[in-house]
Every structure is written in structure tokens, then in C-alpha cells.
Enzyme design. Structure first.
Site, PDB file in Angstrom:
ATOM      1  N   LYS A   1       0.923  -1.284  -0.055  1.00 52.63           N
ATOM      2  CA  LYS A   1      -0.071   0.069  -0.094  1.00 52.63           C
ATOM      3  C   LYS A   1       0.946   1.243  -0.080  1.00 52.63           C
ATOM      4  O   LYS A   1       0.724   2.190  -0.712  1.00 52.63           O
ATOM      5  CB  LYS A   1      -0.885   0.120   1.197  1.00 52.63           C
ATOM      6  CG  LYS A   1      -1.971  -1.251   1.019  1.00 52.63           C
ATOM      7  CD  LYS A   1      -2.891  -1.302   2.248  1.00 52.63           C
ATOM      8  CE  LYS A   1      -3.839  -2.516   2.105  1.00 52.63           C
ATOM      9  NZ  LYS A   1      -4.718  -3.049   3.051  1.00 52.63           N
TER      10      LYS A   1
ATOM     11  N   GLN B   1      -5.147  -2.045   9.257  1.00 50.62           N
ATOM     12  CA  GLN B   1      -4.909  -3.358   8.765  1.00 50.62           C
ATOM     13  C   GLN B   1      -5.571  -4.314   9.510  1.00 50.62           C
ATOM     14  O   GLN B   1      -5.117  -4.360  10.652  1.00 50.62           O
ATOM     15  CB  GLN B   1      -3.307  -3.471   8.309  1.00 50.62           C
ATOM     16  CG  GLN B   1      -2.925  -4.819   7.759  1.00 50.62           C
ATOM     17  CD  GLN B   1      -3.438  -4.786   6.161  1.00 50.62           C
ATOM     18  OE1 GLN B   1      -3.406  -3.890   5.284  1.00 50.62           O
ATOM     19  NE2 GLN B   1      -4.235  -5.868   5.921  1.00 50.62           N
TER      20      GLN B   1
ATOM     21  N   ASP C   1     -11.518   2.389   3.196  1.00 46.49           N
ATOM     22  CA  ASP C   1     -11.787   0.708   3.294  1.00 46.49           C
ATOM     23  C   ASP C   1     -13.239   0.316   3.058  1.00 46.49           C
ATOM     24  O   ASP C   1     -13.402  -0.859   2.301  1.00 46.49           O
ATOM     25  CB  ASP C   1     -11.163  -0.198   4.554  1.00 46.49           C
ATOM     26  CG  ASP C   1      -9.838  -0.961   4.135  1.00 46.49           C
ATOM     27  OD1 ASP C   1      -9.629  -1.181   2.953  1.00 46.49           O
ATOM     28  OD2 ASP C   1      -9.323  -1.357   5.200  1.00 46.49           O
TER      29      ASP C   1
END
Ligand code: NAP
Length: 284
Positions: free
Chosen positions: A49, A93, A116
Site C-alpha cells: 500500500k 490493517q 476501506d
């Protein structure tokens, strides 16, 4: 033999579009990525990322917290990032260590920075068709289909799997694109018959190479979301395989995503797109 749907190429196109828009319009975009503990797979995802941010011209802020971090400490960091106007997106995460409640953490992220797309507000917006972040893997699959010239409207789509991060949002998105959608799961009866009705079969079940030609209609489009590091035939940990038996299914499908190089690379590309949307205030 099926046409390959090239996720590597399409994800590169999307990252290039994001990079061009950022540089042409002089947009200042930034993504904060938080990782707790040292799960090796999570570390690889976070590194990828960061690299994608660098490529696209997005500032990335990285917070690597030890395994024993308390939930309150993590919440305090999220609150700080929520209040920081220079931060456009916040990503925690997953998975988190067992002592931290994932749901509380996801809900603590400002919905305007939830790149997300996992929060209740983002999921709700997707369900009722209002503006909001769409979770990256399902959004990436829609891009794969559209950019490969595959028509969705009016098609029979079967989504295998009903997880909150893939199956359910995928079904909502296909519905939004005017497909007729069926979702199947581990308790579905006559599953092979149902799957064989699909013009577009999207497989997200987390079972290596389970989907053989018995589940696939001749000429169907097959999207394989699964990622498994161990190929059950060779037991070779370095090889990746999906939920679909590629060698068998590619003989009868009209188009198929490979693993690797199909759905996988799209997730990060769509994350970059979500950060750009946030920076450009396009979600509000
Ligand atoms: P998950 O949370 O484990 O959900 C799996 C779903 O599949 C469940 O709904 C389960 O049904 C259903 N299922 C399991 N076995 C089945 C069977 N034999 N027939 C029909 N349905 C079955 O998995 P997930 O997070 O959605 O991920 C699915 C796969 O996608 C995994 O391999 C994961 O690694 C991969 N993935 C890839 C990406 C990417 O970027 N490419 C992103 C996310 C996930 P029940 O609900 O009845 O248990």
C-alpha cells in the site's frame, strides 16, 4: 479457451489515472495506515500500500504499533487522525490482535475517511445507493468487468460467499449494476445447479481450487477472489492459487481472472482511487 481478464494491466491503468489526476490538479492527498503487531502477511500488504501511494503521489503516513497496544491507545490515534484535516484516508490493517474489538475500531474511523469502506455508514450507503466509500475488492471486480467489455446489466450473477468484506458488498454492487443476483454460501442446497445458471460467477469462498467445471456454465465469466499460498497439488508454498480450478474452468469459461494477477492487484488500485475521491471531497 477463456480470455484472461488481466488484473495487473487494469490495476496499473487505474493507478496511472489516479497519479495523473493528482499531478494535473495538484491535489494533496494522504493516507494513514495503521498496523498492530507483526503478522507477516499484513506487513506485506502494508508495504504494498505504501509503494502504491508513492507511485500515485499520495503522502502515506505509517503507524506500526506493537502487538500489546491497548484498544484505547489505538482509538486515541484514530481520533487524532480523524481530527487532522491533512489526512484524507485512514486504514487499519486487519486482522487485529484478539484483545482489540475490530468492530469498535472500524466504527471509530470518520466515515469521510473510511477508504476501506468497511464501516456501517459506508455499507449502508452502498445498500441504499447513496454516496459513500465502496470496499476495494468488490469495487475492483466491477472495474475488471467493465474495462474488459463484459456487460453486467440483465445478466444472471451468482456470488459465492457472503462475507462482509467481499460477498455481501459484491452482491450489492452487482445489483446496482442491474444484474440479477443470487448469493450462495456453505448452507446452500443444490449449489452446483445454482452456480451453473450464472452468466457471471464470482467466487469468494476461501477454499483452494474447489470450483471445478461442475459449477460453471459453458461460456460463463468467472471471477476468482480466493488467494491461497499453498497449491494443494504441489504443496509448494511459493505458488499462489485461487478458489477456482483454473486449468479445468478456463477450458469452458468465456473469460476468467487468473490467480495471481486477477482480482488481487485491483484491491490496492481501488484503495488509491478511494483516497483520491476523499481528497477531492467527492464522497461528501
Ligand atoms: P470468509 O470470510 O471466510 O467467507 C467465506 C464465505 O464463503 C462464507 O460466506 C462461507 O459461507 C462461504 N463458503 C465457504 N465454503 C463454501 C462452500 N463450499 N460453498 C459455498 N460457500 C462456501 O472469506 P472472505 O474474507 O470473503 O474471502 C474469501 C476468499 O477471498 C479468501 O480466499 C480470501 O483470501 C480472498 N480475498 C481476496 C482478496 C483480494 O484482494 N483478492 C480480498 C479479500 C479476500 P458461510 O457464511 O455459510 O460460512
Amino acid at each position: 479457451m477463456a480470455v484472461l481478464i488481466d488484473g495487473k494491466k487494469i490495476s496499473q491503468e487505474i493507478k496511472d489515472e489516479v497519479r495523473d489526476e493528482i499531478s494535473k490538479k495538484g491535489i494533496q492527498a494522504s493516507l494513514a495506515v495503521i498496523i498492530v503487531g507483526d503478522d507477516p502477511a499484513s506487513r506485506v500488504y502494508v508495504r504494498n500500500k505504501k509503494e502504491a501511494c508513492e507511485y500515485c503521489g499520495i503522502r502515506s503516513l505509517s503507524y506500526e504499533l506493537p502487538e500489546e497496544t491497548a484498544e484505547e491507545e489505538l482509538l486515541a490515534l484514530i481520533n487524532k487522525l480523524n481530527a487532522d484535516d491533512s489526512v484524507d484516508g485512514i486504514l487499519v490493517q486487519l486482522p487485529l490482535p484478539d484483545h482489540i474489538n475490530e468492530d469498535s475500531i472500524i466504527e471509530a474511523i470518520d466515515p469521510m475517511k473510511d477508504v476501506d469502506g468497511f464501516s456501517r455508514r459506508s455499507v449502508g450507503a452502498l445498500s441504499i445507493g447513496t454516496k459513500g466509500f465502496v470496499s476495494c475488492t468488490p469495487a475492483g471486480i466491477i472495474e475488471l468487468l467493465k474495462r474488459s467489455g463484459i456487460e453486467i446489466a440483465g445478466k444472471e450473477c451468482v456470488v459465492m460467499g457472503r462475507s462482509n468484506i467481499v460477498g455481501k458488498p459484491m452482491a450489492m454492487l452487482m445489483l446496482r449494476e442491474n444484474a440479477t443476483v443470487t448469493v450462495v454460501h456453505s448452507r446452500t442446497r443444490h449449489i452446483e445447479d445454482i452456480c451453473r445458471r450464472a452468466d457471471i460467477l464470482i467466487v469468494a469462498i476461501g477454499k483452494p481450487r474447489l470450483i471445478t467445471h461442475d459449477y460453471v456454465k459453458d461460456g460463463a465469466v468467472v471471477i476468482d477472489v480466493g488467494i491461497h499460498r499453498v497449491d494443494p497439488d504441489t504443496n509448494n508454498g511459493r505458488k499462489l492459487c485461487g478458489d477456482v480450478d483454473f486449468d479445468e474452468v478456463s477450458q469452458i469459461a468465456s473469460a476468467i481472472t487468473p490467480v495471481p494477477g486477477g482480482v488481487g492487484p485491483m484491491t490496492i488500485a481501488m484503495l488509491m482511487k478511494n483516497v483520491l475521491l476523499s481528497a477531492g471531497n467527492k464522497i461528501k
